[in-house]
Design a protein around this motif. Sequence first.
Motif, PDB file in Angstrom:
ATOM      1  N   TYR A  62      -8.638  -4.684  -1.570  1.00 49.59           N
ATOM      2  CA  TYR A  62      -7.634  -4.460  -0.526  1.00 49.59           C
ATOM      3  C   TYR A  62      -7.669  -3.012  -0.030  1.00 49.59           C
ATOM      4  CZ  TYR A  62      -5.537  -9.046  -1.266  1.00 49.59           C
ATOM      5  OH  TYR A  62      -5.329 -10.402  -1.346  1.00 49.59           O
ATOM      6  N   ARG A  63      -8.093  -2.091  -0.887  1.00 49.62           N
ATOM      7  CA  ARG A  63      -8.145  -0.682  -0.501  1.00 49.62           C
ATOM      8  C   ARG A  63      -9.428  -0.307   0.229  1.00 49.62           C
ATOM      9  NH1 ARG A  63      -4.627  -0.898  -4.451  1.00 49.62           N
ATOM     10  NH2 ARG A  63      -3.032   0.681  -4.651  1.00 49.62           N
ATOM     11  N   THR A  64     -10.484  -1.074   0.031  1.00 44.75           N
ATOM     12  CA  THR A  64     -11.792  -0.660   0.553  1.00 44.75           C
ATOM     13  C   THR A  64     -12.399  -1.580   1.597  1.00 44.75           C
ATOM     14  OG1 THR A  64     -12.913  -1.772  -1.292  1.00 44.75           O
ATOM     15  CG2 THR A  64     -12.343   0.573  -1.587  1.00 44.75           C
ATOM     16  N   ASP A  65     -11.983  -2.824   1.637  1.00 44.37           N
ATOM     17  CA  ASP A  65     -12.571  -3.796   2.564  1.00 44.37           C
ATOM     18  C   ASP A  65     -11.617  -4.000   3.740  1.00 44.37           C
ATOM     19  OD1 ASP A  65     -13.550  -6.033   3.942  1.00 44.37           O
ATOM     20  OD2 ASP A  65     -14.218  -7.023   2.094  1.00 44.37           O
ATOM     21  N   PRO A  66     -12.003  -3.561   4.939  1.00 46.79           N
ATOM     22  CA  PRO A  66     -11.082  -3.677   6.079  1.00 46.79           C
ATOM     23  C   PRO A  66     -10.746  -5.119   6.452  1.00 46.79           C
ATOM     24  CG  PRO A  66     -13.240  -2.899   6.792  1.00 46.79           C
ATOM     25  CD  PRO A  66     -13.262  -2.937   5.298  1.00 46.79           C
ATOM     26  N   ASP A  67     -11.528  -6.076   5.990  1.00 46.97           N
ATOM     27  CA  ASP A  67     -11.224  -7.480   6.272  1.00 46.97           C
ATOM     28  C   ASP A  67     -10.097  -8.022   5.390  1.00 46.97           C
ATOM     29  OD1 ASP A  67     -13.124  -7.687   8.288  1.00 46.97           O
ATOM     30  OD2 ASP A  67     -14.695  -8.379   6.921  1.00 46.97           O
ATOM     31  N   TRP A  68      -9.823  -7.343   4.278  1.00 44.41           N
ATOM     32  CA  TRP A  68      -8.760  -7.785   3.368  1.00 44.41           C
ATOM     33  C   TRP A  68      -7.479  -7.057   3.756  1.00 44.41           C
ATOM     34  CZ3 TRP A  68      -9.246 -10.109  -1.933  1.00 44.41           C
ATOM     35  CH2 TRP A  68     -10.359 -10.951  -1.997  1.00 44.41           C
ATOM     36  N   GLN A  69      -6.556  -7.793   4.388  1.00 45.17           N
ATOM     37  CA  GLN A  69      -5.315  -7.238   4.918  1.00 45.17           C
ATOM     38  C   GLN A  69      -4.139  -7.585   4.016  1.00 45.17           C
ATOM     39  OE1 GLN A  69      -4.735  -9.051   8.724  1.00 45.17           O
ATOM     40  NE2 GLN A  69      -6.831  -8.668   9.392  1.00 45.17           N
ATOM     41  N   ILE A  70      -3.145  -6.701   4.027  1.00 44.41           N
ATOM     42  CA  ILE A  70      -1.900  -6.969   3.309  1.00 44.41           C
ATOM     43  C   ILE A  70      -0.764  -6.986   4.330  1.00 44.41           C
ATOM     44  CG2 ILE A  70      -0.233  -6.145   1.603  1.00 44.41           C
ATOM     45  CD1 ILE A  70      -2.559  -4.794   0.168  1.00 44.41           C
ATOM     46  N   HIS A  71       0.036  -8.038   4.265  1.00 39.92           N
ATOM     47  CA  HIS A  71       1.219  -8.174   5.109  1.00 39.92           C
ATOM     48  C   HIS A  71       2.409  -8.428   4.197  1.00 39.92           C
ATOM     49  CE1 HIS A  71      -1.224  -8.571   8.786  1.00 39.92           C
ATOM     50  NE2 HIS A  71      -2.082  -9.133   7.970  1.00 39.92           N
ATOM     51  N   THR A  72       3.559  -7.924   4.588  1.00 44.42           N
ATOM     52  CA  THR A  72       4.747  -8.138   3.763  1.00 44.42           C
ATOM     53  C   THR A  72       5.881  -8.730   4.586  1.00 44.42           C
ATOM     54  OG1 THR A  72       5.595  -5.896   4.145  1.00 44.42           O
ATOM     55  CG2 THR A  72       4.249  -6.235   2.171  1.00 44.42           C
ATOM     56  N   TRP A  73       6.784  -9.350   3.871  1.00 48.07           N
ATOM     57  CA  TRP A  73       8.052  -9.804   4.441  1.00 48.07           C
ATOM     58  C   TRP A  73       9.111  -8.890   3.847  1.00 48.07           C
ATOM     59  CZ3 TRP A  73       8.868 -12.832   8.400  1.00 48.07           C
ATOM     60  CH2 TRP A  73      10.161 -13.274   8.660  1.00 48.07           C
ATOM     61  N   GLU A  74       9.888  -8.265   4.715  1.00 47.85           N
ATOM     62  CA  GLU A  74      10.892  -7.315   4.257  1.00 47.85           C
ATOM     63  C   GLU A  74      12.299  -7.831   4.510  1.00 47.85           C
ATOM     64  OE1 GLU A  74      10.140  -3.511   6.023  1.00 47.85           O
ATOM     65  OE2 GLU A  74       8.277  -3.233   4.874  1.00 47.85           O
ATOM     66  N   VAL A  75      13.173  -7.509   3.588  1.00 54.92           N
ATOM     67  CA  VAL A  75      14.596  -7.803   3.709  1.00 54.92           C
ATOM     68  C   VAL A  75      15.321  -6.484   3.452  1.00 54.92           C
ATOM     69  CG1 VAL A  75      16.546  -9.054   2.722  1.00 54.92           C
ATOM     70  CG2 VAL A  75      14.323 -10.198   2.965  1.00 54.92           C
ATOM     71  N   ALA A  76      16.138  -6.066   4.403  1.00 55.11           N
ATOM     72  CA  ALA A  76      16.879  -4.803   4.301  1.00 55.11           C
ATOM     73  C   ALA A  76      15.945  -3.636   3.992  1.00 55.11           C
ATOM     74  CB  ALA A  76      17.988  -4.917   3.263  1.00 55.11           C
ATOM     75  N   GLY A  77      14.756  -3.640   4.602  1.00 56.73           N
ATOM     76  CA  GLY A  77      13.813  -2.549   4.446  1.00 56.73           C
ATOM     77  C   GLY A  77      12.995  -2.573   3.171  1.00 56.73           C
ATOM     78  N   GLN A  78      13.173  -3.595   2.337  1.00 53.07           N
ATOM     79  CA  GLN A  78      12.435  -3.700   1.078  1.00 53.07           C
ATOM     80  C   GLN A  78      11.426  -4.838   1.171  1.00 53.07           C
ATOM     81  OE1 GLN A  78      14.747  -4.926  -2.320  1.00 53.07           O
ATOM     82  NE2 GLN A  78      12.980  -4.916  -3.675  1.00 53.07           N
ATOM     83  N   ALA A  79      10.189  -4.568   0.768  1.00 48.24           N
ATOM     84  CA  ALA A  79       9.174  -5.620   0.724  1.00 48.24           C
ATOM     85  C   ALA A  79       9.519  -6.576  -0.415  1.00 48.24           C
ATOM     86  CB  ALA A  79       7.796  -5.017   0.506  1.00 48.24           C
TER      87      ALA A  79
END
Length: 136
Positions: free
Chosen positions: A34-51
Amino acid sequence: MLRLHATPTPDTDALLTRAMSPDPARIQAALHRYRTDPDWQIHTWEVAGQAVCAAGLTAHAQDGTVRHIGTHPDHTGQGHARALLHALMDALDLHTLTADTDEDAADFYRRSGFSVHEIPSPWDRRRYHCTLMRER
Protein backbone atom coordinates in the motif's frame (compact mmCIF):
# COMPACT_ATOMS: atom_id res chain seq x y z
CA MET A 1 -17.94 10.31 4.36
CA LEU A 2 -15.58 8.74 1.82
CA ARG A 3 -11.92 9.79 1.80
CA LEU A 4 -8.90 8.73 -0.27
CA HIS A 5 -5.72 8.37 1.75
CA ALA A 6 -2.72 9.01 -0.50
CA THR A 7 -0.42 7.86 2.30
CA PRO A 8 -1.28 5.08 4.73
CA THR A 9 -1.49 6.09 8.38
CA PRO A 10 -1.31 4.07 11.61
CA ASP A 11 -5.13 4.27 11.73
CA THR A 12 -5.58 2.90 8.20
CA ASP A 13 -2.97 0.21 8.90
CA ALA A 14 -4.88 -0.90 12.00
CA LEU A 15 -8.19 -1.05 10.12
CA LEU A 16 -6.78 -2.96 7.14
CA THR A 17 -4.86 -5.36 9.39
CA ARG A 18 -8.21 -6.55 10.78
CA ALA A 19 -8.88 -8.13 7.37
CA MET A 20 -5.46 -9.66 6.79
CA SER A 21 -3.87 -13.02 7.42
CA PRO A 22 -2.64 -13.38 11.00
CA ASP A 23 0.88 -14.02 9.64
CA PRO A 24 3.00 -10.95 10.61
CA ALA A 25 5.21 -11.29 7.52
CA ARG A 26 2.20 -11.29 5.20
CA ILE A 27 0.70 -8.30 7.04
CA GLN A 28 3.92 -6.32 6.65
CA ALA A 29 4.19 -7.28 2.97
CA ALA A 30 0.63 -6.08 2.27
CA LEU A 31 1.09 -2.83 4.20
CA HIS A 32 4.36 -2.24 2.34
CA ARG A 33 2.53 -2.70 -0.95
CA TYR A 34 0.00 0.00 0.00
CA ARG A 35 2.96 2.33 0.61
CA THR A 36 4.90 1.54 -2.56
CA ASP A 37 2.50 0.40 -5.29
CA PRO A 38 0.44 3.29 -6.72
CA ASP A 39 -2.20 0.82 -7.92
CA TRP A 40 -2.96 -0.22 -4.32
CA GLN A 41 -5.26 2.50 -2.96
CA ILE A 42 -6.66 3.04 0.51
CA HIS A 43 -10.07 4.62 1.04
CA THR A 44 -11.80 5.22 4.34
CA TRP A 45 -15.26 5.86 5.65
CA GLU A 46 -15.23 8.55 8.32
CA VAL A 47 -17.70 9.36 11.05
CA ALA A 48 -17.23 12.65 12.93
CA GLY A 49 -13.79 13.01 11.36
CA GLN A 50 -12.58 9.57 12.49
CA ALA A 51 -11.76 6.76 10.07
CA VAL A 52 -14.01 3.88 11.18
CA CYS A 53 -13.61 1.64 8.12
CA ALA A 54 -10.85 1.25 5.53
CA ALA A 55 -10.82 -0.53 2.18
CA GLY A 56 -7.69 -1.32 0.23
CA LEU A 57 -8.32 -1.87 -3.45
CA THR A 58 -6.96 -1.83 -6.94
CA ALA A 59 -8.88 -0.30 -9.82
CA HIS A 60 -8.29 -0.46 -13.55
CA ALA A 61 -10.64 1.29 -15.95
CA GLN A 62 -14.11 0.52 -14.58
CA ASP A 63 -13.20 -2.61 -12.62
CA GLY A 64 -12.11 -2.66 -8.98
CA THR A 65 -10.87 -5.39 -6.66
CA VAL A 66 -11.19 -5.20 -2.89
CA ARG A 67 -7.92 -6.42 -1.38
CA HIS A 68 -8.81 -5.78 2.28
CA ILE A 69 -11.63 -4.13 4.20
CA GLY A 70 -11.74 -3.67 7.94
CA THR A 71 -13.95 -1.83 10.40
CA HIS A 72 -13.04 -0.54 13.86
CA PRO A 73 -14.47 -2.94 16.49
CA ASP A 74 -16.58 -0.17 18.03
CA HIS A 75 -18.28 0.44 14.68
CA THR A 76 -18.98 -3.04 13.31
CA GLY A 77 -22.49 -3.88 12.22
CA GLN A 78 -23.43 -0.26 11.54
CA GLY A 79 -23.23 -0.40 7.74
CA HIS A 80 -20.01 1.58 7.33
CA ALA A 81 -18.21 -1.05 5.24
CA ARG A 82 -21.21 -1.48 2.94
CA ALA A 83 -21.53 2.32 2.58
CA LEU A 84 -17.81 2.57 1.79
CA LEU A 85 -17.97 -0.06 -0.97
CA HIS A 86 -21.03 1.50 -2.59
CA ALA A 87 -19.51 5.00 -2.35
CA LEU A 88 -16.37 3.69 -4.06
CA MET A 89 -18.45 2.33 -6.93
CA ASP A 90 -19.78 5.86 -7.51
CA ALA A 91 -16.64 7.90 -6.72
CA LEU A 92 -14.37 5.76 -8.92
CA ASP A 93 -17.06 5.24 -11.59
CA LEU A 94 -16.66 1.48 -11.33
CA HIS A 95 -18.85 -0.90 -13.30
CA THR A 96 -17.70 -3.95 -11.34
CA LEU A 97 -16.24 -4.44 -7.86
CA THR A 98 -14.97 -7.88 -6.88
CA ALA A 99 -13.47 -9.55 -3.82
CA ASP A 100 -12.22 -13.02 -3.00
CA THR A 101 -12.91 -14.01 0.57
CA ASP A 102 -13.52 -16.82 3.03
CA GLU A 103 -16.65 -18.02 4.81
CA ASP A 104 -16.24 -15.43 7.56
CA ALA A 105 -16.91 -12.54 5.16
CA ALA A 106 -19.05 -14.14 2.45
CA ASP A 107 -22.31 -13.20 4.21
CA PHE A 108 -21.14 -9.58 4.58
CA TYR A 109 -20.63 -9.33 0.82
CA ARG A 110 -23.96 -11.06 0.15
CA ARG A 111 -25.80 -8.59 2.44
CA SER A 112 -23.97 -5.74 0.67
CA GLY A 113 -25.51 -6.68 -2.69
CA PHE A 114 -22.68 -8.79 -4.15
CA SER A 115 -23.30 -12.07 -5.91
CA VAL A 116 -21.28 -14.72 -4.07
CA HIS A 117 -19.99 -17.96 -5.62
CA GLU A 118 -17.77 -20.63 -4.12
CA ILE A 119 -14.41 -21.06 -5.86
CA PRO A 120 -11.63 -23.65 -5.54
CA SER A 121 -9.36 -23.07 -2.57
CA PRO A 122 -5.73 -24.06 -2.06
CA TRP A 123 -6.30 -23.93 1.71
CA ASP A 124 -8.40 -25.92 4.16
CA ARG A 125 -11.01 -23.14 4.14
CA ARG A 126 -13.80 -22.51 1.66
CA ARG A 127 -13.24 -19.51 -0.62
CA TYR A 128 -15.73 -17.28 -2.42
CA HIS A 129 -15.64 -14.85 -5.33
CA CYS A 130 -17.94 -11.86 -4.77
CA THR A 131 -19.10 -9.48 -7.51
CA LEU A 132 -21.03 -6.21 -7.34
CA MET A 133 -22.12 -4.75 -10.67
CA ARG A 134 -23.44 -1.25 -11.23
CA GLU A 135 -26.96 -1.23 -12.54
CA ARG A 136 -27.17 0.58 -15.87
